[in-house]
Design an enzyme around this catalytic site. Structure first.
Site, short mmCIF file in Angstrom:
data_model
loop_
_atom_site.label_atom_id
_atom_site.label_comp_id
_atom_site.label_asym_id
_atom_site.label_seq_id
_atom_site.Cartn_x
_atom_site.Cartn_y
_atom_site.Cartn_z
N GLU A 47 8.16 25.77 47.77
CA GLU A 47 8.94 24.94 48.47
C GLU A 47 8.43 23.59 48.12
O GLU A 47 7.35 23.40 48.09
CB GLU A 47 9.23 24.99 49.97
CG GLU A 47 10.30 26.18 50.41
CD GLU A 47 9.73 27.61 50.65
OE1 GLU A 47 10.12 28.69 50.56
OE2 GLU A 47 8.16 27.79 50.82
N THR A 48 9.30 22.74 48.15
CA THR A 48 9.27 21.11 48.16
C THR A 48 9.78 20.50 49.25
O THR A 48 11.17 20.75 49.44
CB THR A 48 9.48 20.53 46.82
OG1 THR A 48 8.73 21.15 45.91
CG2 THR A 48 9.35 19.27 46.72
#
Length: 278
Positions: A47-48
């Site tokens: 994830e970002t």
């Protein structure tokens, strides 16, 4: 494109670079959905997250959470990692010792105790046993006999997890799922450790596809598993789960149930600080 502050942090491990990494873009106002998604794909991390100004006075900040392919309303290690990155970038909580995050799932409280951060798990939006035909499919995909599965449940709190209980941590560690059979399901498996281990349970998280991808340490899954196992009296009010062992990580997730609220916590460490042009 402009220069924006950028962080990478390690979540859910007492040892740096043995937990789950997260990329955080600070001051993300002005970025389109497509630009966020493209950058999240480029980082190639689970994830970002993108830090934004809150839209409600009750929140300290707002966050959007992207995988390489889509946006999530909530996820566990991005919640803790983003809270750490925001605080480390001189964020000042409105309430001492407590951070309130605004995300797609609503407001999520994060408490801070030294290096350990913990979030209050959001309510499960689907929490029920899975049907027998799906259970048989999952058993086949995991490579176990149907009778080896003790119990299953939907544990949806953003990600659509299916929880599976096996009788031991050793059985969990021995799993090698077949991508053709798992399809696009997201399956979390848990089994107890015996006496003498520093963790009470072993957890693995499989995201269907080809190949099957295994998440190093998963806050949302552990939140759902905790609700399920504590409600079923399989686990006590306080326990530690290990995750990532089978793929070379040392995740440790600390679960505490207080007044009906599940708190999911772990250590967070800063690894990279700099700027990104976006």
């Amino acid at each position: 494109m402009i220069l924006r502050k950028y962080s990478e942090v390690d979540v859910f491990s007492p040892t740096a670079y043995r937990g789950n990494p997260l990329a955080v873009v600070h001051g993300a106002e002005g970025l389109s959905d497509a630009e966020m998604q493209r950058f999240a794909k480029w980082t190639n991390l689970a994830e970002t997250t993108f830090l934004l100004d809150p839209t409600t006075p009750d929140a300290d900040y707002r966050v959007r959470i992207f995988t390489a392919t889509h946006e999530l309303p909530f996820a566990g290690h991005p919640t803790l990692g983003t809270a750490f990155a925001w605080l480390n970038a001189s964020g000042v909580p409105k309430t001492d010792g407590k951070i309130v995050q605004e995300c797609g799932a609503g407001l999520v409280e994060v408490r801070v105790e030294g290096q350990r951060f913990a979030f209050a798990a959001p309510q499960l939006t689907r929490y029920e046993p899975i049907d027998e035909s799906l259970m048989e499919k999952i058993a086949h995909a995991l490579g176990v006999a149907r009778e080896d599965i003790i119990d299953t449940s939907w544990l949806v709190n953003g990600p659509e997890w299916i929880g599976v209980r096996l009788s031991s941590a050793q059985e969990v560690l021995a799993l090698n799922p077949d991508p053709a059979d798992l399809g696009l399901l997201t399956v979390g498996v848990v089994g107890p450790h015996g006496p003498g281990h520093d963790a009470d349970f072993e957890v693995r998280a499989f995201v269907g596809g080809d190949p099957v991808w295994e998440d190093p340490v998963t806050g949302s899954l552990n939140a759902g598993l905790a609700r399920w196992m504590i409600d079923s009296q399989i686990a006590g009010q306080h326990y530690i789960a290990a995750q990532g062992t089978a793929i070379g990580y040392e995740g440790r997730v600390h679960i505490d149930s207080e007044d009906g609220i599940i708190w999911v916590g772990g250590n967070v460490m800063g690894c990279v600080n700099g700027e990104v042009q976006l």
